[in-house]
Structures are given as structure tokens and as C-alpha cells.
Design a protein around this motif. Structure first.
Motif, PDB file in Angstrom:
ATOM      1  N   ARG A 228       0.834  -1.216   0.000  1.00  0.00           N
ATOM      2  CA  ARG A 228       0.000   0.000   0.000  1.00  0.00           C
ATOM      3  C   ARG A 228       0.866   1.262   0.000  1.00  0.00           C
ATOM      4  O   ARG A 228       0.438   2.311  -0.484  1.00  0.00           O
ATOM      5  CB  ARG A 228      -0.904   0.016   1.235  1.00  0.00           C
ATOM      6  N   TYR A 229       2.048   1.145   0.583  1.00  0.00           N
ATOM      7  CA  TYR A 229       2.896   2.323   0.749  1.00  0.00           C
ATOM      8  C   TYR A 229       4.169   2.172  -0.087  1.00  0.00           C
ATOM      9  O   TYR A 229       4.702   1.070  -0.245  1.00  0.00           O
ATOM     10  CB  TYR A 229       3.275   2.518   2.218  1.00  0.00           C
ATOM     11  N   VAL A 230       4.644   3.314  -0.577  1.00  0.00           N
ATOM     12  CA  VAL A 230       5.918   3.316  -1.305  1.00  0.00           C
ATOM     13  C   VAL A 230       7.052   3.491  -0.307  1.00  0.00           C
ATOM     14  O   VAL A 230       6.861   3.998   0.802  1.00  0.00           O
ATOM     15  CB  VAL A 230       5.963   4.441  -2.366  1.00  0.00           C
ATOM     16  N   ASN A 231       8.233   3.077  -0.691  1.00  0.00           N
ATOM     17  CA  ASN A 231       9.401   3.319   0.157  1.00  0.00           C
ATOM     18  C   ASN A 231       9.841   4.772   0.096  1.00  0.00           C
ATOM     19  O   ASN A 231      10.310   5.333   1.097  1.00  0.00           O
ATOM     20  CB  ASN A 231      10.558   2.416  -0.276  1.00  0.00           C
ATOM     21  N   ASN A 232       9.685   5.372  -1.080  1.00  0.00           N
ATOM     22  CA  ASN A 232      10.080   6.772  -1.244  1.00  0.00           C
ATOM     23  C   ASN A 232       9.586   7.272  -2.591  1.00  0.00           C
ATOM     24  O   ASN A 232       9.098   6.499  -3.423  1.00  0.00           O
ATOM     25  CB  ASN A 232      11.604   6.934  -1.153  1.00  0.00           C
ATOM     26  N   LEU A 233       9.727   8.577  -2.795  1.00  0.00           N
ATOM     27  CA  LEU A 233       9.483   9.206  -4.087  1.00  0.00           C
ATOM     28  C   LEU A 233      10.791   9.804  -4.576  1.00  0.00           C
ATOM     29  O   LEU A 233      11.632  10.225  -3.772  1.00  0.00           O
ATOM     30  CB  LEU A 233       8.426  10.307  -3.975  1.00  0.00           C
TER      31      LEU A 233
END
Length: 410
Positions: free
Chosen positions: A222-227
């Protein structure tokens, strides 16, 4: 004709005072070598440092979720901020100064295999623009991810060059299959080897890249590690960061002034540091070389003072028959410039040879390849002209101010 007369006089002095003139010319030669070589190594070292830094990407900013340290609008401090893929689209839409942005998912628990070869790389889910942001250039015959891969959730993969070696050795990888867990993926590209002296999570050579949409389906994150994003102009980086805090602060209900709510790694800050560091470094190297060149210039001035002394009677005769001061100044200036020019030419030739030999040594990844750039040549020629002007002016001025009567008495 005056030029020919001066040249003849210069050759006569060179022959009459062979050792003295030769040592003076060698002083200018060594000074020229010192300036050119030191500046060339400085320029090469700077360019290699920038190249190593930009292995991770040109002017990019890596954005991580953090933890709030201030209460805000009734929400307590200590709340985690976890970024989502839609944050990338939000920032792209709300902040026009962002040129490109990609989410980045990471999984390191799933094995990747091909036949009996198995490894656990950093499986990275990204948008196609990520390749441009991070300088991931595919080998000829392959490609990076594209928009259709993302839209259709294709099971395609781009391999880091080290992962390709582990799985395929010297065999061709593009068009072959690898398994991520139990799922087959088609290899569409292999990253070209690159120098990368900084990273987060893993070096790109040890990663594999798949479409972000495929990553979500495969792993359910559901969540990204970073952008990862890049401002349209590095000078706007600080302004963009403030806008990022405002935009995400509104979405996640944290104080935009709370810097710990987000983690930001701005490579533009390091670029600015390197820029000013190497400006000082090259100035220092040039200063060291210029000291050596100045010593050579003092030698030229001394020999010209001796020449003035030897030609005192000749100067008196010229002044007695009507020669003007500028007629006395000119030949001394010209002879000074000839001495400096001969020494400078020898110096450039020797320096060029040193630079070519140094460039052939296997040290380029550490210190770079020394380069005789236009900047180095311009600075060196400028210093030589200044040295020649000063070394010729004072002896020539002394000659021009001599009293004709006293000259004839000597």
C-alpha cells in the motif's frame, strides 16, 4: 624590420649568454608545466567526482516519509507519515516546478532465479521516468520500462548489470525469462554499467526494475518506500522542498515547518558544495603553480636588467640620435615576450605529454582523467602574459629613463 632586428638581438644574446638564457627559459618552462598540470588534474578530478555523484541521478531529490515532532490541528506528535503512490501524482499536479517524479517500491525478501542461479536483489517498482531520473541507461538491444508496461501491468523486468551476470553470465539476457518468486518475467533490458558512489537501499547494479503497477499486484504493498523527483531548475530546489512540505502537510495533517515529518535527500545540495569546493581547490592549485611561474618571471626580469646594463652605451647612442623612449621600451618588451614564449611553448609540450601519460594510467575512477581544457589553457596564457608584462616593464622602463649623457660616459 624592427621585429627582425629584435629577433637577431635575441638570438645573439642567447648565443652570448647561453647558460643564463637557457636557465631562464627553463624557469618559465617549469612554471608553465606546474600551472598546466596542476590545473588539468584539478579539472579532471572535479569532472570525475561529478560523474561519480551523478551515477545516482542528475539533480534529483529523494523523498522519504518521516515522523511528526509537533502537534498540529488537534493531532499529536510522533505520528508516522507513510507515502503512497498517489502522492507522486499529487505533487506533480500541485507543484509545476517539479519536472518529473516517480514512486519507488522496494522488496528484498523475494528470490529471483533463472535455472539454478538464484539471488535476492532489491526488486524495485517504478514509473518509466525513473530511468531518466536515475541515469539507468539500457544496453543496446534492450530498453527501459515504458508507459504501456505500466498501463497494462506487464510482467517485464530490467536487470542491473551485476544481477545479469549472476543470472546469465555471458549469455544474452534480453528476451529471456527470469522468475520473481514463482512468477515469470520477460527481460526487456539490461542496465549499462555505471559508476555510482552513493546510493540508498542498494546500488542500481544490484537491482531489478519492474513497473510500479505490476509490483502492487505482485506484492500488494500500500505504501511506497520513497518518491524520487527532479526540479525543473536546481536553483528552485529549496522552493520546491517548501512546496512539498506544504502540499503533503495538508494531505497528512502535519505542520509544514516540521522538517522531521519528511526525510529529504537533495543531491543538488551536494552539487553546490562540490561546485564551491572545487572552485577553491582549483584556485589553490593554480596559486601553487603560479608561484613557480612567478619565480621564472623573476629570472626573466633579472636577465633583462643584465641586458639593460650591457646595452647602456647602445641606449645612449640611440637616445643621442633622437630615439624616443618608446623606441627603447619596444625591443626590451619584445625580447622579454620572446623568452617567455619559448619557455611557455616548451612547457605546454611537456605538460601535454605528462597529461597524456597520466590519462593512460588505470586511476581514472579515483582521480579522473587530467584534461587540458580551454579554461586551463586560458588561465595559463593569462598568467604568462602577466608575467611577461611585469618582467619586461620594469627593466624596459629603467632603460627608457637612462640619461643619454651618462650612458655615453659609461
Amino acid at each position: 624590420m624592427r621585429w627582425l632586428t629584435t629577433l637577431e638581438q635575441f638570438l645573439h644574446d642567447l648565443k652570448a649568454q647561453r647558460l643564463r638564457t637557457t636557465l631562464t627559459i627553463l624557469g618559465i618552462t617549469w612554471g608553465t608545466v606546474a600551472v598546466v598540470v596542476l590545473l588539468a588534474f584539478g579539472v579532471g578530478f572535479e569532472r570525475q567526482t561529478r560523474k561519480n555523484m551523478h551515477g545516482m541521478g542528475d539533480g534529483i531529490v529523494v523523498l522519504f516519509g518521516g515522523r511528526t515532532t509537533r502537534p498540529f490541528q488537534g493531532y499529536p506528535d510522533g505520528r508516522p507519515v507513510r507515502l503512497r503512490e498517489e502522492d507522486a501524482r499529487l505533487l506533480q499536479r500541485e507543484i509545476p516546478a517539479i519536472e518529473a517524479i516517480s514512486p519507488e517500491y522496494i522488496n528484498r525478501q523475494t528470490p529471483v532465479r533463472r535455472g539454478r542461479a538464484v539471488t535476492n536483489p532489491a526488486i524495485t517498482g517504478v514509473y518509466p521516468v525513473y530511468g531518466r531520473l536515475r541515469n539507468i541507461i539500457p544496453e543496446p538491444g534492450g530498453r527501459f520500462l515504458n508507459e504501456q508496461d505500466l498501463k497494462l501491468r506487464r510482467r517485464v523486468v530490467v536487470l542491473g548489470d551485476q544481477i545479469k551476470k549472476l543470472l546469465f553470465g555471458d549469455e544474452e539476457a534480453v528476451g529471456q525469462q527470469v522468475y520473481i518468486g514463482q512468477t515469470p518475467f520477460l527481460v526487456v533490458g539490461v542496465m549499462q554499467p555505471k559508476i555510482q558512489n552513493s546510493s540508498y537501499y542498494a546500488r542500481d547494479a544490484d537491482r531489478i526494475f519492474i513497473p510500479a503497477s505490476t509490483f502492487r499486484v505482485l506484492f500488494g504493498d500500500r505504501y511506497v518506500n520513497n518518491l524520487v523527483y527532479r526540479p525543473v531548475d536546481p536553483d528552485l530546489s529549496d522552493r520546491v522542498k517548501r512546496a512539498v512540505y506544504v502540499t503533503l502537510g495538508r494531505r497528512y495533517r502535519f505542520d509544514p515547518a516540521d522538517e522531521d515529518a519528511l526525510g529529504i535527500w537533495d543531491t543538488n545540495e551536494m552539487d553546490r558544495f562540490v561546485k564551491y569546493f572545487f572552485l577553491g581547490f582549483n584556485l589553490f592549485m593554480g596559486l601553487i603553480g603560479s608561484f613557480t611561474l612567478t619565480v621564472g618571471g623573476i629570472g626573466v626580469a633579472n636577465i633583462m636588467y643584465v641586458v639593460v646594463q650591457e646595452r647602456t652605451r647602445e641606449i645612449g647612442i640611440k637616445r643621442a640620435v633622437g630615439a624616443r623612449r618608446r623606441d627603447i621600451l619596444g625591443p626590451f618588451f619584445l625580447e622579454t615576450f620572446l623568452i617567455v614564449a619559448v619557455g611557455a611553448l616548451l612547457g605546454f609540450l611537456i605538460a601535454y605529454g605528462i597529461i597524456q601519460v597520466a590519462g593512460a594510467l588505470p586511476l581514472q575512477e579515483e582521480i579522473g582523467r587530467p584534461e587540458l581544457s580551454p579554461m586551463v589553457a586560458t588561465v595559463t596564457v593569462g598568467l604568462l602574459l602577466l608575467i611577461a608584462l611585469l618582467a619586461g616593464y620594469f627593466p624596459a622602463r629603467r632603460a627608457a629613463l637612462l640619461d643619454p649623457v651618462e650612458c655615453l660616459r659609461s
